[in-house]
Write a protein that holds these residues in place. Structure first.
Motif, short mmCIF file in Angstrom:
data_model
loop_
_atom_site.label_atom_id
_atom_site.label_comp_id
_atom_site.label_asym_id
_atom_site.label_seq_id
_atom_site.Cartn_x
_atom_site.Cartn_y
_atom_site.Cartn_z
N HIS A 83 -71.99 18.54 44.26
CA HIS A 83 -72.37 17.45 45.18
C HIS A 83 -73.50 17.96 46.06
O HIS A 83 -73.25 18.82 46.93
CB HIS A 83 -71.20 17.08 46.08
CG HIS A 83 -69.99 16.58 45.37
ND1 HIS A 83 -69.57 15.27 45.41
CD2 HIS A 83 -69.07 17.22 44.58
CE1 HIS A 83 -68.47 15.12 44.70
NE2 HIS A 83 -68.14 16.30 44.18
N GLN A 86 -73.18 17.74 50.11
CA GLN A 86 -72.08 18.43 50.77
C GLN A 86 -72.43 19.86 51.16
O GLN A 86 -71.56 20.64 51.54
CB GLN A 86 -70.82 18.41 49.88
CG GLN A 86 -70.28 16.99 49.67
CD GLN A 86 -69.04 16.93 48.79
OE1 GLN A 86 -68.45 17.95 48.48
NE2 GLN A 86 -68.67 15.74 48.37
N LEU A 97 -57.40 17.89 49.43
CA LEU A 97 -58.41 16.91 49.02
C LEU A 97 -58.55 15.67 49.91
O LEU A 97 -59.63 15.42 50.44
CB LEU A 97 -58.16 16.48 47.56
CG LEU A 97 -59.12 15.39 47.06
CD1 LEU A 97 -60.55 15.90 47.02
CD2 LEU A 97 -58.71 14.89 45.68
N ARG A 208 -67.05 7.38 42.32
CA ARG A 208 -66.58 8.63 42.94
C ARG A 208 -65.28 9.13 42.32
O ARG A 208 -65.20 10.24 41.84
CB ARG A 208 -66.39 8.42 44.43
CG ARG A 208 -65.88 9.66 45.09
CD ARG A 208 -65.89 9.62 46.59
NE ARG A 208 -66.23 10.96 47.01
CZ ARG A 208 -67.27 11.31 47.74
NH1 ARG A 208 -68.06 10.40 48.22
NH2 ARG A 208 -67.51 12.57 48.01
N GLU A 239 -57.13 15.93 40.21
CA GLU A 239 -57.44 17.15 40.95
C GLU A 239 -56.27 17.57 41.83
O GLU A 239 -56.00 18.76 42.00
CB GLU A 239 -58.69 16.87 41.81
CG GLU A 239 -59.13 17.98 42.73
CD GLU A 239 -60.40 17.63 43.49
OE1 GLU A 239 -60.86 16.47 43.37
OE2 GLU A 239 -60.93 18.50 44.20
N ASP A 326 -68.89 22.72 42.19
CA ASP A 326 -68.32 21.70 43.08
C ASP A 326 -68.58 21.98 44.56
O ASP A 326 -67.71 21.74 45.40
CB ASP A 326 -66.82 21.50 42.81
CG ASP A 326 -66.28 20.24 43.47
OD1 ASP A 326 -67.06 19.30 43.68
OD2 ASP A 326 -65.07 20.20 43.80
#
Ligand code: GUN
Ligand code: ZN
Length: 438
Positions: A83, A86, A97, A208, A239, A326
């Motif tokens: 991302h 981020q 999360l 997303r 996840e 990530d």
């Protein structure tokens, strides 16, 4: 007369894997190590590759040879899930999360409605990729089309092979980050028309994750996929256990989390699902049957306490897997550090991740997970010339450990265990030098 400036000659030790494989045991048989090798590049592609002895007479007069003797030249790393908006909040403390998204991630993504800010951060992001030897990435933007516009502009500038997309998100996030089914369609479509296959750029339709899209929006993603069948689909899957329970509550009519995406036609070749930690058997089978791919993100999975990815199962089921950093749930841009953490994740599952397998996942395997194994990922003639010059002895400890390694696989393993951004000596994209360690 041939333009000599379009030709480049690179000398050094080269390591790559010559073809994709169905199981890790086959990697070693296709490993190609050339101790004193020569890579000839013409117009950004591999023109000739082999030993220096066989090839040096092919080097046109007046061409300077870039001599990296003593270094290890490998294909550029492929990051299959990251991302870019981020970067600002990597290493945010204390949450798993769903709380992490609400507390840290969504506020950070808010600023990307500003094109100038998105441009500044795109430049930062691409520099970070290159200083870590990553030459291709599959990237999440934010919900704002400006975010992706800025990123594509920056990647286009250096002719980088990059895949990205605008987030589609029409519920369960702050108002300032929501689009609608309709606006996500028109905005994604405009970006596809402008950027998909523009130079080396590719577009990923990017809902997303199931909880932040209404059924209407997933139907729109399906419509885009049908209209542009050679684009990518990029999202998150399975996840975190709370996340999975939430998806089941939101979509009770579907058999599983993955079945939500499958129902809307979002599985398939060039569909990349990040994480896939808590999959049910039927979901593994569905990934296999639809030729979908997985992004394995070890630093993120450990950092958010999400769980351990079952790489053994993915190989068994013949599902393509690439490595993902990530960022910003992941804590590093660096693929060597990511492999180091992958090794530990697999140790906890009694699976010994070899250095060859790790390098496969980070290069040709990642390329294959992105449907790009014919384009990038090794030094075969005709491939795009994206590569990294690694410095195996960047620190005193690495030097000591390297001196105490006798085999290639041991040297490589030391690099992935002790290496970091200091190990990246040079990065080339499209045959051009784009990063030099100072
Ligand atoms: N699931 C939905 N959004 C995100 C995100 O931004 N990062 C991670 N790791 N998982 C997600
Ligand atoms: Zn992610």
């Amino acid at each position: 007369m041939e333009c000599e400036s379009s030709i480049k000659a690179v000398r050094g030790s080269f390591l790559d894997i010559t073809r994709t494989v169905p199981c890790p045991e086959e990697i070693e048989g296709h490993l190609r190590f050339i101790k004193d090798g020569l890579l000839l590049i013409r117009n950004g592609q591999v023109d000739w590759f082999g030993t220096w002895a066989d090839g040096h007479h092919r080097i046109p007069a007046n061409i300077r040879v870039r001599d990296y003797s003593g270094k290890m030249i490998v294909p550029g790393f492929v990051d299959t899930h990251i991302h870019y908006p981020q970067c600002e909040m990597v290493g945010a403390y204390g949450e798993q999360l769903l709380d992490w998204l609400n507390k840290h991630t969504f506020p950070a993504e808010k600023r990307y409605d500003d094109l100038e800010y998105a441009r500044e951060m795109s430049a930062f992001f691409i520099k970070q990729l290159l200083r870590n030897g990553t030459t291709t990435a599959l990237v999440f933007g934010t919900v704002h089309p400006e975010s992706v516009e800025a990123l594509f502009e920056a990647a286009h500038h250096i002719n980088m092979r990059l895949i990205a997309g605008k987030v589609m998100m029409d519920r369960h996030a702050p108002d300032y980050l929501l689009d609608t089914a309709e606006s996500s369609y028109t905005q994604s479509k405009a970006l596809i028309e402008r950027w998909h296959r523009n130079g080396r750029l590719l577009y990923a339709i990017t809902p997303r994750f199931a909880p932040t899209s209404t059924p209407e929006q997933l139907a729109v993603a399906q419509r885009l996929r049908q209209e542009y069948p050679d684009t990518y689909l990029h999202t998150h899957l399975s996840e975190n256990k709370e996340e999975i329970a939430w998806v089941k509550a939101l979509y009770p009519e579907r058999k599983s989390y993955l079945d939500v995406y499958h129902h809307y036609g979002l599985t398939g070749k060039n569909s990349v699902f990040a994480h896939c930690i808590h999959l049910e058997d039927a979901e593994w089978d569905c990934l296999h049957d639809t030729h979908s791919s997985i992004a394995f993100c070890p630093t993120s999975n450990l950092y958010l306490g999400s769980g351990l990815f079952n790489l053994r199962n993915a190989w068994r089921k013949r599902i393509k897997v690439g490595m993902g950093t990530d960022i910003g749930a992941g804590t590093t841009f660096n693929m060597l550090q990511t492999l180091n953490e992958a090794y530990k994740v697999m140790q906890l599952q009694n699976y010994r991740l070899s250095a060859y397998e790790a390098f496969y996942l980070a290069t040709l395997g990642g390329a294959d997970a992105l449907g790009l194994a014919d384009t990038i990922g090794n030094f075969n003639v005709g491939k795009e010339a994206d590569f990294v010059v690694l410095e195996p002895t960047a620190t005193p400890l690495q030097q000591l450990r390297y001196d105490n390694s006798t085999t290639l696989i041991d040297k490589l393993f030391v690099m992935m265990t002790l290496g970091d951004d200091r190990s990246i000596y040079r990065t080339y994209v499209d045959g051009r030098l784009v990063y030099e360690r100072t």
